[in-house]
Design a protein around this motif. Structure first.
Motif, PDB file in Angstrom:
ATOM      1  N   PHE A  44       0.815  -1.210   0.000  1.00 31.60           N
ATOM      2  CA  PHE A  44       0.000   0.000   0.000  1.00 31.60           C
ATOM      3  C   PHE A  44       0.853   1.267   0.000  1.00 31.60           C
ATOM      4  O   PHE A  44       0.451   2.286  -0.549  1.00 31.60           O
ATOM      5  CB  PHE A  44      -0.973   0.002   1.183  1.00 31.60           C
ATOM      6  CG  PHE A  44      -2.110  -0.961   1.002  1.00 31.60           C
ATOM      7  CD1 PHE A  44      -2.929  -0.892  -0.101  1.00 31.60           C
ATOM      8  CD2 PHE A  44      -2.364  -1.951   1.936  1.00 31.60           C
ATOM      9  CE1 PHE A  44      -3.977  -1.774  -0.287  1.00 31.60           C
ATOM     10  CE2 PHE A  44      -3.400  -2.839   1.777  1.00 31.60           C
ATOM     11  CZ  PHE A  44      -4.210  -2.758   0.657  1.00 31.60           C
ATOM     12  N   GLY A  48       0.500   4.017  -2.773  1.00 35.94           N
ATOM     13  CA  GLY A  48       0.334   5.391  -2.319  1.00 35.94           C
ATOM     14  C   GLY A  48       1.341   6.329  -2.956  1.00 35.94           C
ATOM     15  O   GLY A  48       1.026   7.478  -3.271  1.00 35.94           O
ATOM     16  N   CYS A  66      -4.966  10.959  -0.853  1.00 40.17           N
ATOM     17  CA  CYS A  66      -5.089   9.507  -0.656  1.00 40.17           C
ATOM     18  C   CYS A  66      -3.726   8.833  -0.750  1.00 40.17           C
ATOM     19  O   CYS A  66      -3.468   7.858  -0.048  1.00 40.17           O
ATOM     20  CB  CYS A  66      -6.053   8.920  -1.678  1.00 40.17           C
ATOM     21  SG  CYS A  66      -7.766   9.295  -1.297  1.00 40.17           S
ATOM     22  N   LEU A  70      -2.189   6.550   2.060  1.00 41.21           N
ATOM     23  CA  LEU A  70      -1.751   5.169   1.833  1.00 41.21           C
ATOM     24  C   LEU A  70      -0.315   4.943   2.272  1.00 41.21           C
ATOM     25  O   LEU A  70       0.043   3.841   2.683  1.00 41.21           O
ATOM     26  CB  LEU A  70      -1.895   4.822   0.350  1.00 41.21           C
ATOM     27  CG  LEU A  70      -3.299   4.459  -0.123  1.00 41.21           C
ATOM     28  CD1 LEU A  70      -3.374   4.478  -1.639  1.00 41.21           C
ATOM     29  CD2 LEU A  70      -3.700   3.108   0.413  1.00 41.21           C
ATOM     30  N   GLY A  87      -6.581   0.180   3.422  1.00 38.93           N
ATOM     31  CA  GLY A  87      -5.892   0.396   2.154  1.00 38.93           C
ATOM     32  C   GLY A  87      -6.841   0.334   0.976  1.00 38.93           C
ATOM     33  O   GLY A  87      -6.775   1.167   0.059  1.00 38.93           O
ATOM     34  N   LEU A  90      -8.952   3.546   0.983  1.00 37.25           N
ATOM     35  CA  LEU A  90      -8.202   4.704   0.497  1.00 37.25           C
ATOM     36  C   LEU A  90      -7.918   4.618  -0.999  1.00 37.25           C
ATOM     37  O   LEU A  90      -7.836   5.650  -1.675  1.00 37.25           O
ATOM     38  CB  LEU A  90      -6.895   4.857   1.275  1.00 37.25           C
ATOM     39  CG  LEU A  90      -7.014   5.414   2.680  1.00 37.25           C
ATOM     40  CD1 LEU A  90      -5.678   5.336   3.404  1.00 37.25           C
ATOM     41  CD2 LEU A  90      -7.501   6.856   2.644  1.00 37.25           C
ATOM     42  N   MET A  91      -7.774   3.416  -1.531  1.00 38.35           N
ATOM     43  CA  MET A  91      -7.568   3.271  -2.972  1.00 38.35           C
ATOM     44  C   MET A  91      -8.846   3.529  -3.747  1.00 38.35           C
ATOM     45  O   MET A  91      -8.800   3.977  -4.896  1.00 38.35           O
ATOM     46  CB  MET A  91      -7.064   1.862  -3.296  1.00 38.35           C
ATOM     47  CG  MET A  91      -5.613   1.665  -2.959  1.00 38.35           C
ATOM     48  SD  MET A  91      -5.013  -0.025  -3.178  1.00 38.35           S
ATOM     49  CE  MET A  91      -5.825  -0.603  -4.618  1.00 38.35           C
TER      50      MET A  91
END
Length: 99
Positions: A44, A48, A66, A70, A87, A90-91
């Protein structure tokens, strides 16, 4: 000097030789990360980094934020399932939120 090796279980011998953890060492030992959490954090974090670079080059605030999230959140989450859940969330945010 170290004690001579004993016959039997080597792990038991190591525990008898090792010094007990005190103070800060004992607190760190209880919050130990397992291998899955560590690997998910690396995955992640790399994703990120991609989100961050994309957001910076395109001037898009949502992927930028984001991406930072991440890269930073694995330091604060110690459970592998929670790491995957946060994760994935947030993705998904940049896909659904457009500013």
């Amino acid at each position: 000097m170290n004690a001579p090796p004993r016959a039997g279980n080597p792990a038991r011998w190591l525990r008898s030789v090792a010094l007990p953890a005190t103070g800060q060492q004992a607190r760190i030992g209880r919050q130990r990360m397992d291998m899955a959490t560590l690997l998910w954090g690396v995955v992640f974090g790399a994703i990120g980094g991609g989100f961050f670079i994309y957001g910076k080059r395109q001037g898009a605030l949502v992927p930028l934020v984001c991406g930072v999230g991440l890269m930073v959140f694995p330091y604060f989450v110690s459970n592998a399932w929670a790491t995957v859940a946060v994760g994935a969330l947030l993705m998904a945010i940049p896909y659904f939120v457009r500013l």
